[in-house]
Every structure is written in C-alpha cells, then in structure tokens.
Scaffold this motif. Structure first.
Motif, PDB file in Angstrom:
ATOM      1  N   ASN A 124       0.846  -1.198   0.000  1.00  0.00           N
ATOM      2  CA  ASN A 124       0.000   0.000   0.000  1.00  0.00           C
ATOM      3  C   ASN A 124       0.881   1.248   0.000  1.00  0.00           C
ATOM      4  N   GLY A 125       0.238   2.414  -0.139  1.00  0.00           N
ATOM      5  CA  GLY A 125       0.976   3.661  -0.221  1.00  0.00           C
ATOM      6  C   GLY A 125       1.741   4.004   1.042  1.00  0.00           C
ATOM      7  N   LEU A 129       5.678   4.643   1.058  1.00  0.00           N
ATOM      8  CA  LEU A 129       6.252   5.927   1.468  1.00  0.00           C
ATOM      9  C   LEU A 129       7.373   5.715   2.482  1.00  0.00           C
ATOM     10  N   ALA A 130       7.173   4.795   3.402  1.00  0.00           N
ATOM     11  CA  ALA A 130       8.213   4.496   4.391  1.00  0.00           C
ATOM     12  C   ALA A 130       9.470   3.956   3.707  1.00  0.00           C
ATOM     13  N   MET A 149      -3.488   3.814   2.201  1.00  0.00           N
ATOM     14  CA  MET A 149      -3.129   5.040   1.484  1.00  0.00           C
ATOM     15  C   MET A 149      -3.193   4.746  -0.011  1.00  0.00           C
ATOM     16  N   ASP A 150      -4.034   5.482  -0.741  1.00  0.00           N
ATOM     17  CA  ASP A 150      -4.179   5.217  -2.177  1.00  0.00           C
ATOM     18  C   ASP A 150      -3.008   5.789  -2.974  1.00  0.00           C
ATOM     19  N   LEU A 158       5.118  11.502  -1.843  1.00  0.00           N
ATOM     20  CA  LEU A 158       6.441  11.127  -2.345  1.00  0.00           C
ATOM     21  C   LEU A 158       7.141  12.341  -2.955  1.00  0.00           C
ATOM     22  N   ARG A 159       6.421  13.116  -3.744  1.00  0.00           N
ATOM     23  CA  ARG A 159       7.020  14.271  -4.406  1.00  0.00           C
ATOM     24  C   ARG A 159       7.359  15.397  -3.432  1.00  0.00           C
ATOM     25  N   SER A 160       6.842  15.314  -2.222  1.00  0.00           N
ATOM     26  CA  SER A 160       7.169  16.347  -1.231  1.00  0.00           C
ATOM     27  C   SER A 160       8.432  16.023  -0.434  1.00  0.00           C
ATOM     28  N   ILE A 161       9.001  14.825  -0.644  1.00  0.00           N
ATOM     29  CA  ILE A 161      10.220  14.433   0.067  1.00  0.00           C
ATOM     30  C   ILE A 161      11.424  15.066  -0.630  1.00  0.00           C
TER      31      ILE A 161
END
Length: 212
Positions: A124-125, A129-130, A149-150, A158-161
């Motif tokens: 899952n999302g 992300l982790a 998390m979809d 992801l793009r905010s990391i």
C-alpha cells in the motif's frame, strides 16, 4: 772385446735399469689416470645422489610466490562469487512496486527484473512511502486504488520528500479515463500505463521517459 765395450757404452747405450724405469713411469701414469677416473666417477655419483637444493628462504624469496597465490585466490573468488546466476550490473537500479494484489506485485517484479531493475514490493501507499524515505528507488510502479493510502496520496507525499534522486513514477491501474490520467500526472506521476501490461509496454514507456 774393445768393440763390444764400445757398442755397450756411449750416449745411445740402454741399460736394463733404464728399461725398468720407463716401465715404472708408464705404470705410474696408468695408476694416475685410473685414480682420476675413479675420482670423477665418485663425484658424479655423489652429485646424482645428493638431495635437491632447498628453495631460497630470504625475505624476497617467498614474497613473490605468496603474492601470486593471493592474486589467484582473489581471482577465483571473483569468478565463483556469482556461480549459477548473472553478475549484477556495476550500478544497481531499484524499482518499487506498490499494489495491494500480491499476484500483480509478483508479475510486475518479474517484468522489472527482466528490464534490469531490482524489484522491491509494498502492499500500500503507506508502506511504500516508508520505503522511499529509507531509500529512494529509481522507478516506482504504483496502483491507484489501495487500502491504508491510495496511489494519488502516496505520489503526492512522495514528491514532497526532498531528494537529489527523483524517481520516475508510473501509475499502473485500470483507471484509464482521461480525468484519471490527468489527476495522476497532476499528483506527480511521470506517465500512466493501463493494467494488465507486459514487458514491451513498460519498456516503451521507460524509453519515452529516457529510462529505457
């Protein structure tokens, strides 16, 4: 009588004693030659029976052979390290596959592996992300509809990391409507592929993105 005395006297006279002296000299010469021959035979026999000379034991004597042995051992270790499997490329590329279907993850993993990527799975999302925070992958193949998390939320986060290694993100979903594609790209995806897909379809997408 005087003539007889003259014949047996003078410079050319040979006496019995002189004959013996010559014989003695010949005998001595033969003995000397025989002794020399025996000495030569004894020397050859001694050299033949002598044990081989030991190898040098100085500081430079063993170093060369030891170095050679070490190089050979290292070469064999490198040769046998990937026995039965192909050696990996100098730079390993990773592909994160995000899908709540185990079957889809396994099929996508085989496709990614055939394209030169090391597959990493997440169901899952949230898990994906982790994993991205721990180590950013080179490629992300993500589903849209997932629990926890979809896909849209995952790609947005992801793009905010902050990262110097921006991964290529491809949505892999059956949501093929124009609005869905627009929303996926707006969230930060680089492209879109409709499931089910095969190796050729994904390879074409990656080549278009400069990652083929």
């Amino acid at each position: 009588m005087q003539n007889l005395i003259k014949r047996n006297s003078g410079p050319n006279r040979r006496t019995v004693t002189d004959g013996k002296t010559l014989a003695e000299k010949l005998a001595q010469n033969e003995k000397a030659l025989a002794a020399a021959a025996e000495e030569d035979e004894a020397r050859v026999a001694a050299e033949t029976a002598a044990p081989p000379r030991p190898a040098p034991t100085g500081p430079s004597a063993g170093s060369e052979s030891d170095d050679t042995a070490a190089i050979v051992a290292a070469a064999k270790a490198m040769r046998d390290r990937y026995a039965g499997q192909p050696a990996p490329a100098a730079t390993t590329k990773t592909c994160l596959i995000v899908d709540d279907s185990r079957v889809i993850r396994k099929v996508s993993s085989k496709i990614a592996l055939s394209l030169g990527y090391v597959p990493i799975e997440a169901e899952n999302g949230e898990e994906a992300l982790a994993r991205c925070k721990k180590s950013m992958p080179d490629l992300v193949l993500t589903d849209w509809n997932m629990p926890e998390m979809d896909g849209i939320t995952f790609v947005t986060k992801l793009r905010s990391i902050p990262t110097p290694k921006e991964p290529v993100v491809v949505f892999c979903t059956s949501n093929g409507e124009a609005k869905d594609i627009h929303d996926g790209i707006a969230a930060g995806a680089d492209d879109y592929i409709v499931k089910p897909f095969d190796e050729a379809a994904l390879k074409a997408k990656l080549e278009k993105l400069g990652r083929g």
